[in-house]
Design a protein around this motif. Structure first.
Motif, PDB file in Angstrom:
ATOM      1  N   ARG A 317       0.825  -1.222   0.000  1.00 36.89           N
ATOM      2  CA  ARG A 317       0.000   0.000   0.000  1.00 36.89           C
ATOM      3  C   ARG A 317       0.852   1.262   0.000  1.00 36.89           C
ATOM      4  O   ARG A 317       0.500   2.266  -0.592  1.00 36.89           O
ATOM      5  CB  ARG A 317      -0.940  -0.004   1.200  1.00 36.89           C
ATOM      6  N   LYS A 328      -4.920  -2.505  -4.759  1.00 39.14           N
ATOM      7  CA  LYS A 328      -5.959  -3.536  -4.808  1.00 39.14           C
ATOM      8  C   LYS A 328      -6.317  -3.961  -3.384  1.00 39.14           C
ATOM      9  O   LYS A 328      -5.563  -3.694  -2.454  1.00 39.14           O
ATOM     10  CB  LYS A 328      -5.419  -4.754  -5.557  1.00 39.14           C
ATOM     11  N   GLY A 329      -7.435  -4.652  -3.233  1.00 40.39           N
ATOM     12  CA  GLY A 329      -7.835  -5.139  -1.918  1.00 40.39           C
ATOM     13  C   GLY A 329      -6.952  -6.303  -1.484  1.00 40.39           C
ATOM     14  O   GLY A 329      -6.177  -6.835  -2.284  1.00 40.39           O
ATOM     15  N   TYR A 330      -7.130  -6.707  -0.225  1.00 42.40           N
ATOM     16  CA  TYR A 330      -6.250  -7.752   0.314  1.00 42.40           C
ATOM     17  C   TYR A 330      -6.408  -9.081  -0.419  1.00 42.40           C
ATOM     18  O   TYR A 330      -5.431  -9.759  -0.719  1.00 42.40           O
ATOM     19  CB  TYR A 330      -6.506  -7.939   1.815  1.00 42.40           C
TER      20      TYR A 330
END
Ligand SMILES: Nc1ncnc2c1ncn2[C@@H]1O[C@H](COP(=O)(O)OP(=O)(O)OP(=O)(O)O)[C@@H](O)[C@H]1O
Ligand SMILES: [Mg+2]
Length: 385
Positions: A317, A328-330
């Motif tokens: 991040r 992007k998301g986890y």
């Protein structure tokens, strides 16, 4: 002192005019497609080429394509070979777009579904009485991105038209990945498979000897050096590593003003290259993979052996923030880590920690983090990225 005659011949993209020790596989591949030349009752072919890293899959397919187009011209048949790397074109749609680009079809860039593009493509091939051979190289990427669907689509290609218009070659490192497909799709792809086994010492020796003769001025690479090169590459059986070493050794020799490439230059080349980051390998990573791997390299700085996936996600991040990219998301990040593991860049160890549940530890086997970071920064800052 000039040592190279034609250095470009050792670049990762160059396709040599012959492939020593792949003659049998080449003629096998040609025999699969022979109905397209004889013309009595041609049919669509689906073939698979498998083999581990650097066994010559890409070169074999490209050389086959060049020769087959040439033979087709002689036989007065219109055959077009298109080679698509699915690591770059990761969706079926993007693969089809690539074909349209190469075949120069007059099709607007947007507003078409896969079926429509395919329909137009078949129409175009029929109008020109042409047959297209599509090679989907590094097809694992397609499977990761879209699952079985593209394979289902490709396996049924050619069933729509009276005359066969399209054939497909799928290239995979490991055939087992096809277990994820339904049995019908799998068997229609597996009918004709060519497996490339890893090269041994004497095969690698023939290969580097041949490639050195093409790329270097005669007698500048002594036999002893070639033997040493083959020897150090034999453990991996990877021709790409051998060719990369050959090129790097030449560069070291040239920089020193030496009149010959010696074993010492090979040793210097070996010290300068880590197999996983040979020329080209990092360039194939997707943008997400590149950033995730950079996060790994950064987090391992300062002698760390393992980092947790949560720490990595933070590092990721941060990089996105620095560069003003939307992270992007986890879940998606975790999937990217899995693909990096599949490609051998990182290792993920999942450990159960009692009541606290399971934790994942990531490590970098065999590539110094500083070197990896520098290489990745270069990739990210290069115009393609
Ligand atoms: N039999 C051979 N003779 C000469 N050069 C070869 C031979 N086999 C492979 N090479 C060379 O080795 C390098 C790697 O080959 P190639 O890219 O075809 O391997 P690959 O199986 O596609 O590897 P990957 O799985 O990493 O995609 C290329 O530079 C290629 O020209
Ligand atoms: Mg390849």
């Amino acid at each position: 002192m000039k040592l190279f005659r034609d250095e470009e011949r050792l670049s990762p993209e160059f396709v040599p005019s012959t492939l020593p020790h792949r003659e049998k596989e080449l003629s096998l591949l040609r025999s699969f497609f022979s109905s397209l030349l004889s013309g009595s009752s041609p049919y669509s072919v689906r073939a698979v080429i498998t083999g581990s890293v650097g066994t010559g899959k890409t070169s074999l397919a490209k050389l086959f394509g060049q020769q087959f187009e040439r033979d087709a011209r002689k036989a007065k048949r219109n055959v077009v070979y298109v080679h698509v790397n699915c690591r770059i074109n990761r969706t079926l749609f993007s693969v089809l777009r690539r074909i349209v680009e190469v075949a120069q079809l007059p099709l607007p860039r947007r507003g078409f579904t896969e079926e429509e593009v395919m329909h137009r493509l078949l129409e175009h091939l029929t109008e020109n009485d042409a047959h297209l051979i599509l090679t989907a190289d590094e097809a694992e990427a397609l499977l990761m991105e879209e699952g079985a669907e593209p394979f289902y689509f490709l396996s049924r290609i050619g069933e729509e038209t009276d005359e066969p218009r399209l054939s497909v070659i799928v290239i995979l490192r490991d055939i087992e990945i096809l277990e994820r497909l339904d049995s019908q799709t799998r068997s229609s792809l597996l009918g004709t498979a060519v497996h490339l086994s890893v090269y041994g010492y004497s095969e690698l020796l023939d290969i580097v000897r041949f490639r050195a003769a093409e790329a270097f001025i005669p007698t500048t690479v002594p036999e002893e050096t070639l033997e040493f090169l083959a020897d150090v590459s034999a453990e991996r059986g990877d021709a790409r590593y051998a060719i990369d070493l050959l090129w790097r050794s030449g560069k070291f020799a040239e920089a020193e003003g030496s009149s010959r490439v010696t074993a010492e230059h090979v040793r210097k080349a070996m010290a300068s290259v880590y197999p996983a980051i040979t020329r080209g390998a990092l360039g194939y990573l997707s943008h997400d993979e590149t950033v995730a791997l950079l996060a790994c390299a950064r987090s391992m700085r300062g002698d760390k052996a393992y980092v947790t996936s949560a720490e990595l996600f933070e590092a990721y991040r941060l990089i996105c923030e620095e560069r003003s990219w939307a992270p992007k998301g986890y879940t998606s990040f975790w999937e990217t880590l899995q693909t990096l593991q599949d490609q051998g860049f990182i290792r993920i160890k999942v450990q159960s920690e009692g009541a606290r549940g399971r934790r994942s530890y990531i490590s970098l086997p065999g590539i110094p983090s500083v070197l990896l970071e520098a290489e990745l920064m270069r990739v990210l800052d290069s115009p393609r990225a």
